[in-house]
Write an enzyme that holds these catalytic residues in place. Structure first.
Site, PDB file in Angstrom:
ATOM      1  N   TYR A  33      37.468  46.494  44.489  1.00 38.67           N
ATOM      2  CA  TYR A  33      38.008  46.520  45.853  1.00 38.67           C
ATOM      3  C   TYR A  33      39.498  46.192  45.830  1.00 38.67           C
ATOM      4  O   TYR A  33      39.936  45.195  46.386  1.00 38.67           O
ATOM      5  CB  TYR A  33      37.221  45.523  46.703  1.00 38.67           C
ATOM      6  CG  TYR A  33      37.397  45.642  48.201  1.00 38.67           C
ATOM      7  CD1 TYR A  33      37.892  46.787  48.804  1.00 38.67           C
ATOM      8  CD2 TYR A  33      37.048  44.583  49.030  1.00 38.67           C
ATOM      9  CE1 TYR A  33      38.039  46.881  50.171  1.00 38.67           C
ATOM     10  CE2 TYR A  33      37.178  44.654  50.405  1.00 38.67           C
ATOM     11  CZ  TYR A  33      37.678  45.816  50.968  1.00 38.67           C
ATOM     12  OH  TYR A  33      37.820  45.899  52.335  1.00 38.67           O
ATOM     13  N   SER A  34      40.256  47.034  45.137  1.00 38.09           N
ATOM     14  CA  SER A  34      41.708  46.870  45.057  1.00 38.09           C
ATOM     15  C   SER A  34      42.305  48.216  44.668  1.00 38.09           C
ATOM     16  O   SER A  34      41.583  49.175  44.394  1.00 38.09           O
ATOM     17  CB  SER A  34      42.087  45.776  44.041  1.00 38.09           C
ATOM     18  OG  SER A  34      41.485  46.022  42.782  1.00 38.09           O
ATOM     19  N   THR A  94      35.396  33.078  42.467  1.00 44.42           N
ATOM     20  CA  THR A  94      35.318  33.801  43.731  1.00 44.42           C
ATOM     21  C   THR A  94      34.882  32.838  44.823  1.00 44.42           C
ATOM     22  O   THR A  94      34.168  31.867  44.547  1.00 44.42           O
ATOM     23  CB  THR A  94      34.344  34.992  43.656  1.00 44.42           C
ATOM     24  OG1 THR A  94      34.285  35.623  44.947  1.00 44.42           O
ATOM     25  CG2 THR A  94      32.938  34.569  43.250  1.00 44.42           C
ATOM     26  N   LEU A  95      35.316  33.114  46.041  1.00 45.49           N
ATOM     27  CA  LEU A  95      34.890  32.317  47.190  1.00 45.49           C
ATOM     28  C   LEU A  95      33.761  33.012  47.945  1.00 45.49           C
ATOM     29  O   LEU A  95      33.294  32.516  48.965  1.00 45.49           O
ATOM     30  CB  LEU A  95      36.077  32.085  48.142  1.00 45.49           C
ATOM     31  CG  LEU A  95      37.315  31.415  47.537  1.00 45.49           C
ATOM     32  CD1 LEU A  95      38.359  31.163  48.625  1.00 45.49           C
ATOM     33  CD2 LEU A  95      36.958  30.124  46.832  1.00 45.49           C
ATOM     34  N   ASN A  98      28.163  36.420  47.913  1.00 44.65           N
ATOM     35  CA  ASN A  98      27.595  37.699  47.488  1.00 44.65           C
ATOM     36  C   ASN A  98      28.167  38.141  46.150  1.00 44.65           C
ATOM     37  O   ASN A  98      27.446  38.610  45.266  1.00 44.65           O
ATOM     38  CB  ASN A  98      27.868  38.784  48.540  1.00 44.65           C
ATOM     39  CG  ASN A  98      27.029  38.613  49.798  1.00 44.65           C
ATOM     40  OD1 ASN A  98      26.196  37.709  49.878  1.00 44.65           O
ATOM     41  ND2 ASN A  98      27.244  39.472  50.777  1.00 44.65           N
ATOM     42  N   GLN A  99      29.476  38.004  46.004  1.00 44.69           N
ATOM     43  CA  GLN A  99      30.115  38.412  44.755  1.00 44.69           C
ATOM     44  C   GLN A  99      29.654  37.539  43.594  1.00 44.69           C
ATOM     45  O   GLN A  99      29.365  38.043  42.504  1.00 44.69           O
ATOM     46  CB  GLN A  99      31.634  38.355  44.900  1.00 44.69           C
ATOM     47  CG  GLN A  99      32.188  39.438  45.814  1.00 44.69           C
ATOM     48  CD  GLN A  99      33.693  39.365  45.967  1.00 44.69           C
ATOM     49  OE1 GLN A  99      34.327  38.378  45.580  1.00 44.69           O
ATOM     50  NE2 GLN A  99      34.281  40.400  46.534  1.00 44.69           N
ATOM     51  N   TRP A 123      40.821  28.486  42.811  1.00 46.00           N
ATOM     52  CA  TRP A 123      41.694  27.977  41.744  1.00 46.00           C
ATOM     53  C   TRP A 123      42.053  26.518  41.987  1.00 46.00           C
ATOM     54  O   TRP A 123      42.351  25.777  41.039  1.00 46.00           O
ATOM     55  CB  TRP A 123      42.960  28.828  41.652  1.00 46.00           C
ATOM     56  CG  TRP A 123      43.758  28.885  42.927  1.00 46.00           C
ATOM     57  CD1 TRP A 123      43.681  29.834  43.912  1.00 46.00           C
ATOM     58  CD2 TRP A 123      44.741  27.938  43.374  1.00 46.00           C
ATOM     59  NE1 TRP A 123      44.537  29.538  44.946  1.00 46.00           N
ATOM     60  CE2 TRP A 123      45.215  28.377  44.640  1.00 46.00           C
ATOM     61  CE3 TRP A 123      45.268  26.764  42.843  1.00 46.00           C
ATOM     62  CZ2 TRP A 123      46.182  27.691  45.365  1.00 46.00           C
ATOM     63  CZ3 TRP A 123      46.238  26.073  43.566  1.00 46.00           C
ATOM     64  CH2 TRP A 123      46.681  26.540  44.809  1.00 46.00           C
ATOM     65  N   ILE A 136      43.744  39.824  40.608  1.00 47.99           N
ATOM     66  CA  ILE A 136      43.954  41.127  41.243  1.00 47.99           C
ATOM     67  C   ILE A 136      43.475  41.081  42.690  1.00 47.99           C
ATOM     68  O   ILE A 136      42.293  40.898  42.958  1.00 47.99           O
ATOM     69  CB  ILE A 136      43.209  42.236  40.466  1.00 47.99           C
ATOM     70  CG1 ILE A 136      43.741  42.331  39.029  1.00 47.99           C
ATOM     71  CG2 ILE A 136      43.330  43.574  41.187  1.00 47.99           C
ATOM     72  CD1 ILE A 136      42.989  43.315  38.145  1.00 47.99           C
ATOM     73  N   CYS A 269      46.009  51.185  56.970  1.00 49.86           N
ATOM     74  CA  CYS A 269      46.661  50.632  55.777  1.00 49.86           C
ATOM     75  C   CYS A 269      47.188  51.741  54.872  1.00 49.86           C
ATOM     76  O   CYS A 269      48.259  51.601  54.265  1.00 49.86           O
ATOM     77  CB  CYS A 269      45.698  49.729  55.008  1.00 49.86           C
ATOM     78  SG  CYS A 269      45.484  48.101  55.745  1.00 49.86           S
TER      79      CYS A 269
END
Length: 287
Positions: A33-34, A94-95, A98-99, A123, A136, A269
């Site tokens: 997703y980037s 990750t916050l 789900n990920q 972090w 990323i 975007c």
């Protein structure tokens, strides 16, 4: 420096924990997703996402047995690629619940002696020494008030020859927009407010100067900056196209309101990147 370094769990989960099934409707099979990197015109989105990951990893000087920290690891594609291509141990932060669950499942299914971990943490909570850091599409979520703390933490946990690869969307100041001849329209103001309130709450893309100045103050040396601006416009076009093709499924998984909101976000975007209001850059920062 800020006193309360609690990660922005709620802001991130508001977006990324919407539904993995929803994101699968428009992301490529790696669930990256980037911004992709279209090295060749005929690349599929999946090929271009892997090319972007390879571009980032290739700037780190990875050696077998090193430990790579991935800050904002998403669904884990960068870490899995690093294991496969470089034989490195990985730690992902990750916050998103789900990920984290998705990455853990994919790690459990891997047949490798290399150490691989994913932590539901920011972090701000990580203090272990690592050899290299990649991040990323996460820096945009940290907030300007945490930049100094982030670079200080990264510098602290890296070895003397450490490298941080920071891939982030970058914005322009109001004056820079004027200098570039970019009109400050009512549509722009409304769209940026929409993104900040309805898509990425708490999101604050830095300027290029912010990254360069804050990282330098901490002791990092910028060895390369690479813009991928046109690549993000194309990535967003493909995401919007895929979501539109799966409109009925998207509405069934979420709602028509969510579908329309995401179409507005993706197409808007893409326009911002194409016109030049925003950019995306990879900063290679050496300790």
């Amino acid at each position: 420096m800020v006193n309360d370094l609690t990660p922005h769990f709620e802001d991130v989960q508001a977006h990324y924990d919407l539904s993995d099934d929803f994101f699968r409707l428009f992301l490529d099979p790696t669930q990256t997703y980037s911004c992709a990197h279209f090295e060749r015109e005929d690349m599929t989105l999946e090929e271009a996402q892997i090319a972007k990951i390879d571009l980032a990893l290739g700037k780190l000087g990875l050696q077998p047995g090193m430990t790579l920290l991935d800050i904002g690891c998403g669904w884990g594609a960068t870490m899995r690629r690093a294991i496969a291509q470089y034989d490195v141990n990985v730690v992902g932060l990750t916050l998103s619940k789900n990920q984290a669950a998705h990455v853990q499942k994919s790690f459990d299914e891997m047949d490798t002696p290399l150490d691989r971990r994913v932590l539901l943490a920011g972090w701000e909570q990580f203090n272990e020494p690592v050899d290299r850091i990649v991040s990323i599409g996460a820096f945009e979520h940290f907030g300007h008030d945490r930049h100094a703390d982030f670079f200080a933490r990264a510098h602290k946990i890296l070895p003397p020859d450490g490298v941080l690869l920071l891939h982030t969307i970058t914005g322009l100041t109001r004056q820079q927009m004027v200098d570039h001849g970019l009109p400050l329209t009512l549509w722009l103001a409304r769209f940026l407010k929409f993104i900040a309130t309805e898509i990425f709450p708490g999101g604050q893309p830095p300027t290029i100067e912010m990254v360069e100045e804050q990282s330098a103050k901490t002791g990092f040396t910028l060895t390369r900056r690479q813009s991928l601006q046109p690549h993000y416009a194309r990535t967003l076009d493909l995401w919007a196209e895929a979501l539109q093709e799966h409109k009925s499924e998207a509405i069934a998984i979420q709602s028509e309101e969510v579908y329309e909101r995401y179409m507005k976000y993706l197409t808007g975007c893409a326009k911002l990147f194409r016109v030049g209001y925003i950019d995306v850059n990879q900063f290679t920062l050496a300790k």
